[in-house]
Design a protein around this motif. Structure first.
Motif, PDB file in Angstrom:
ATOM      1  N   THR A 168      35.093  46.661 -37.349  1.00 16.83           N
ATOM      2  CA  THR A 168      35.982  47.782 -37.102  1.00 16.83           C
ATOM      3  C   THR A 168      35.325  49.108 -37.466  1.00 16.83           C
ATOM      4  O   THR A 168      35.887  50.162 -37.232  1.00 16.83           O
ATOM      5  N   ALA A 173      39.379  56.175 -36.376  1.00 14.04           N
ATOM      6  CA  ALA A 173      40.610  55.909 -37.124  1.00 14.04           C
ATOM      7  C   ALA A 173      41.876  55.947 -36.252  1.00 14.04           C
ATOM      8  O   ALA A 173      42.747  55.091 -36.422  1.00 14.04           O
ATOM      9  N   PRO A 174      42.013  56.903 -35.331  1.00 10.12           N
ATOM     10  CA  PRO A 174      43.239  56.932 -34.533  1.00 10.12           C
ATOM     11  C   PRO A 174      43.460  55.663 -33.718  1.00 10.12           C
ATOM     12  O   PRO A 174      44.596  55.273 -33.468  1.00 10.12           O
ATOM     13  N   LYS A 176      42.373  52.574 -34.699  1.00 16.31           N
ATOM     14  CA  LYS A 176      42.763  51.537 -35.653  1.00 16.31           C
ATOM     15  C   LYS A 176      44.210  51.711 -36.059  1.00 16.31           C
ATOM     16  O   LYS A 176      44.927  50.743 -36.293  1.00 16.31           O
ATOM     17  N   SER A 177      44.627  52.967 -36.142  1.00 12.04           N
ATOM     18  CA  SER A 177      45.996  53.238 -36.555  1.00 12.04           C
ATOM     19  C   SER A 177      47.006  52.781 -35.507  1.00 12.04           C
ATOM     20  O   SER A 177      48.182  52.631 -35.798  1.00 12.04           O
ATOM     21  N   ARG A 178      46.562  52.549 -34.289  1.00 12.42           N
ATOM     22  CA  ARG A 178      47.487  52.127 -33.236  1.00 12.42           C
ATOM     23  C   ARG A 178      47.488  50.619 -32.998  1.00 12.42           C
ATOM     24  O   ARG A 178      48.188  50.129 -32.136  1.00 12.42           O
ATOM     25  N   CYS A 179      46.639  49.886 -33.724  1.00 10.96           N
ATOM     26  CA  CYS A 179      46.519  48.444 -33.470  1.00 10.96           C
ATOM     27  C   CYS A 179      46.916  47.616 -34.680  1.00 10.96           C
ATOM     28  O   CYS A 179      46.854  48.091 -35.811  1.00 10.96           O
ATOM     29  N   LEU A 180      47.244  46.376 -34.385  1.00 10.44           N
ATOM     30  CA  LEU A 180      47.367  45.415 -35.465  1.00 10.44           C
ATOM     31  C   LEU A 180      45.998  44.755 -35.618  1.00 10.44           C
ATOM     32  O   LEU A 180      45.448  44.206 -34.670  1.00 10.44           O
ATOM     33  N   LEU A 181      45.433  44.827 -36.812  1.00  4.90           N
ATOM     34  CA  LEU A 181      44.097  44.272 -37.012  1.00  4.90           C
ATOM     35  C   LEU A 181      44.179  42.772 -37.277  1.00  4.90           C
ATOM     36  O   LEU A 181      44.972  42.328 -38.089  1.00  4.90           O
TER      37      LEU A 181
END
Ligand SMILES: Nc1ncnc2c1ncn2[C@@H]1O[C@H](COP(=O)(O)OP(=O)(O)OP(=O)(O)O)[C@@H](O)[C@H]1O
Ligand SMILES: [Mg+2]
Lengths: 356, 365
Positions: A168, A173-174, A176-181
């Protein structure tokens, strides 16, 4: 007849051999209508793609397996034409950005818009949204990542995105902030042996634990490699009992030889010899990072404990330069010379500080 | 692509309404008015005034992800113009739209120079909207616009300032060229403070009818670091997972950490111990060899943890360590900083975790 890796690839979440908790989690997510955007990450060969395929099947049923390949043409802003192959089913579409190089933004923009503005034609589909799978998401350019951001929010009623990446760290960052990891760890040795045993039993193949353990250890968490080696060994020998003596791939042996050469002699003429070997490796499409790491692994086997950390330090430095810079060979060679100098310095205890 | 049928956009909009129950919570609970926006008091106070006066400056919103920038400007536009005039008065362009210099010259300019038609205040939903005599162009994610395109904007902004206001939205204010930035009133969006985050999360939990333990809220706050979107996404996933078992379980802080991709404390501690940092464990740490350090690194890579996440947690552990000498901390921090830069450049994760490990190992032994 297909390879074992493909033939025994699990088709549904229930078939997956390891990480049962993770499978259960995905399953419950898929059942609800508000499936999130997802980012699958983990080392290569850990089974991310298989897991994604299973997730799609869980979402839509058998229909996703009916794949077709479409030839599409995209126009870059500078009016160049891009031909791209796109794999898709009625419910999802797959893209691999590295296939389109620096123009990934154009492709992403157009494809996503198109999908976002269309709807599921299949009325029996279980979900209103379509899924866009983006492979090797860590190779997406910054621009392309930026292009994803608002699209991911705006068109959420028609589309979900599944990203697949080794790590990742390279995603902004934007995003990652929109996904489920979702982390997909490599299977442990025992888990790999279990899979190998399953394949052996389906193939009615006689094996023993020693052989399977050896294969699992050699694969180092890469399930794909383990299965490939397993099948190759079976072709060669028929019955598998340990010790099996797994042959290293040619390029690996070659890299080790380069490592030996560096330690045997440190001289300008040796640098030249090493260079031609490096060129040879590069021309066979072995990724430069892999070359560097494999040679470094060999070199640290051969040198004194006090030198090892330094050698790896410079490996890290030059690997980074290789990424930022342009000519891979410069940095590979620079590292080789650095190692030679360190080694000579250590061995003859000469003061080489003037060379730093 | 024959099986895709392009539908008229109007219909798509209707679909979204039907979808409401299945909407992701980040969308469902997106602030509808600027009063709903938490934590950005200063910005909201200034914008509230623009609702009653008819004046609005050009604006530049900047701040980290998930702090309400896009939501705020959309809410403001909606409150200014209402549903009827939204389409004719507001142009939203984001990084997913082509925004090269030609688009700036054509599309943006065309929109900017149209004179808005005067509108009566009462809208179809029965409410009155101020509907001031200008249009708004929202350039979301403006930091991904090229310098040239930004430069081309300068003139447009000036020439049509009477009838068009711009709102630039970005994460990194330094990527906006100075001449543009200086034409705008700047609004900084702070990472959400803990109290606002916890209030917002509790509000959502209430509305969704789920019970939320204070420890879970804390876990959400620490893992999302002021990014409200992230905490809402985590919360929704966690609640879904908790509801999927029968009987439904309650959400635990561990669930949140797992979803957020946090490296478990045991893993970080063991890693630190291998490097020779005293974590108050059983056996006093003894000098480890190169091979032992490398084996530990390989194991971590196999587990698939993200290098940046691991390093940031290791960093916290070291900086807050009670007994480690300051010099050791400083050297370790240096190594981690180098690695962070390298990882941003796309360097190999395994090599850099190993590099950090070896440097720290050297520093503390
Ligand atoms: N200050 C806030 N008050 C209330 N909700 C918020 C706030 N900030 C973020 N949110 C929530 O997070 C979601 C995303 O927010 P938004 O799109 O405004 O972020 P952003 O600042 O534009 O982020 P990015 O920089 O990634 O585009 C919203 O839908 C909302 O649910
Ligand atoms: Mg935004």
């Amino acid at each position: 007849m297909s390879l074992w890796v493909d033939h025994y690839r699990p088709k549904t979440l229930d078939d997956l051999h390891y990480h049962p908790a993770l499978s259960a989690r995905i399953k419950s997510l898929a059942k609800a209508g508000d499936f999130p955007h997802m980012l699958f990450y983990g080392p290569s060969g850990a089974g991310k793609k298989t897991r994604i395929a299973c997730t799609l099947k869980e979402l839509y049923g058998k229909g996703v397996e009916k794949l077709k390949i479409d030839q599409r043409v995209f126009m870059t802003p500078s009016r160049r034409k891009l031909d791209v192959n796109i794999v898709q089913s009625n419910f999802h579409i797959e893209i691999t950005p590295s296939e389109v190089g620096n123009y990934d933004r154009v492709v992403i923009q157009e494809l996503l818009k198109e999908i976002a503005q269309t709807q599921q034609v299949d009325i029996t589909a279980r979900h209103k949204f379509k899924v866009v799978v983006i492979n090797e998401a860590d190779s997406l350019t910054r621009d392309a990542q930026a292009a994803l951001r608002r699209t991911m929010e705006k068109y959420m009623s028609n589309m979900r995105i599944i990203l697949c990446a080794n790590s990742t760290s390279k995603l902004i960052a934007p995003i990652k902030s929109r996904c489920l990891l979702v982390r997909v760890a490599a299977p442990t040795e025992d888990e790999m042996i279990k899979v190998l045993k399953y394949v052996a039993s389906r193939e009615r193949l006689q094996t023993d634990d020693a052989a399977l353990t050896e294969i699992a250890q050699d694969a180092n968490g890469n399930m794909r490699k383990a299965l490939l080696v397993f099948e190759a060994l079976k072709m060669q020998k028929g019955i598998l009992s340990g010790p099996v003596a797994i042959a290293k791939p040619d390029w690996e042996t070659y890299c080790c030889k380069v490592g030996d050469m560096i330690i045997q002699d440190q001289s300008p003429s040796r640098v030249l010899e090493v260079r031609s070997k490096l060129y040879e490796l590069l021309s066979h499409c072995i990724p430069p990072t892999v070359i560097l790491k494999t040679i470094a692994d060999r070199v640290v086997e051969l040198v004194d404990e006090s030198l090892k950390a330094d050698i790896m330090h410079w490996a890290a430095i030059y690997e980074t330069r290789m990424r930022v810079g342009n000519k891979k060979i410069f940095h590979l060679e620079a590292w080789v010379v650095k190692v030679m100098s360190l080694y000579k310095h250590f061995f003859y205890d000469i003061d080489m500080s003037g060379f730093d | 692509m024959s099986f895709f049928q392009i539908q008229p956009p109007r219909q798509a909009a209707k679909e979204q309404v039907v979808d409401h129950a299945l909407q992701p919570w980040v969308e469902k609970y997106r602030p509808q008015t600027i009063e709903d926006v938490s934590s950005q008091e200063h910005t909201v106070a200034v914008l509230r005034r623009t609702l009653t006066s008819t004046n609005l400056p050009h604006m530049l919103f900047y701040g980290p992800p998930g702090t309400g920038k896009t939501s705020t400007i959309l809410a403001l536009s909606r409150q200014l113009f209402g549903p009827d005039n939204f389409r004719s008065r507001v142009l939203e362009l984001n990084a997913s739209d082509e925004r090269g210099i030609s688009i700036v010259r054509e599309k943006i300019k065309d929109f900017a120079r149209q004179t808005p038609r005067a509108q009566s205040g009462v809208s179809s939903d029965g409410k009155t909207y101020p509907c001031p005599p200008y249009k708004i162009i929202i350039l979301d994610e403006a930091d991904s616009m090229t310098q040239d395109a930004q430069a081309a904007l300068r003139r447009i902004m000036e020439n049509y300032a009477r009838i068009t206001r711009f709102c630039l939205v970005c994460n990194y204010v330094t990527r906006i060229i100075e001449p543009l930035a200086s034409r705008c009133s700047k609004f900084r969006f702070k990472p959400l403070d803990n109290i606002s985050t916890s209030q917002r999360l509790t509000h959502i939990a209430c509305a969704e009818n789920i019970s939320l333990d204070p420890s879970v809220v804390n876990a959400l706050i620490t893992t999302s670091q002021g990014d409200l979107r992230r905490s809402i996404t985590y919360l929704q996933s966690a609640s879904r997972l908790a509801n999927s078992t029968s009987p439904p379980t309650v959400i635990t802080p561990e669930d949140i950490q797992e979803i957020a991709g946090v490296v478990p404390d045991t893993v970080v501690n063991e890693f630190a111990a291998t490097l020779g940092i005293d974590i108050g464990g059983k056996d006093k740490t003894k000098a480890k060899s190169f091979d032992e350090v490398r084996r530990e690194v390989k194991q971590i890579v196999r587990e698939g943890y993200s290098a940046s996440q691991l390093l940031s947690q290791l960093h916290d552990l070291i900086v807050e360590h009670p007994t480690l000498p300051a010099l050791h901390k400083a050297k370790s921090a240096l190594a981690i900083a180098e690695a962070d830069k390298a990882l941003c450049d796309g360097a190999d994760e395994e090599l850099w975790i190993l590099e950090v490990a070896l440097q720290i190992h050297k520093a503390v032994s």
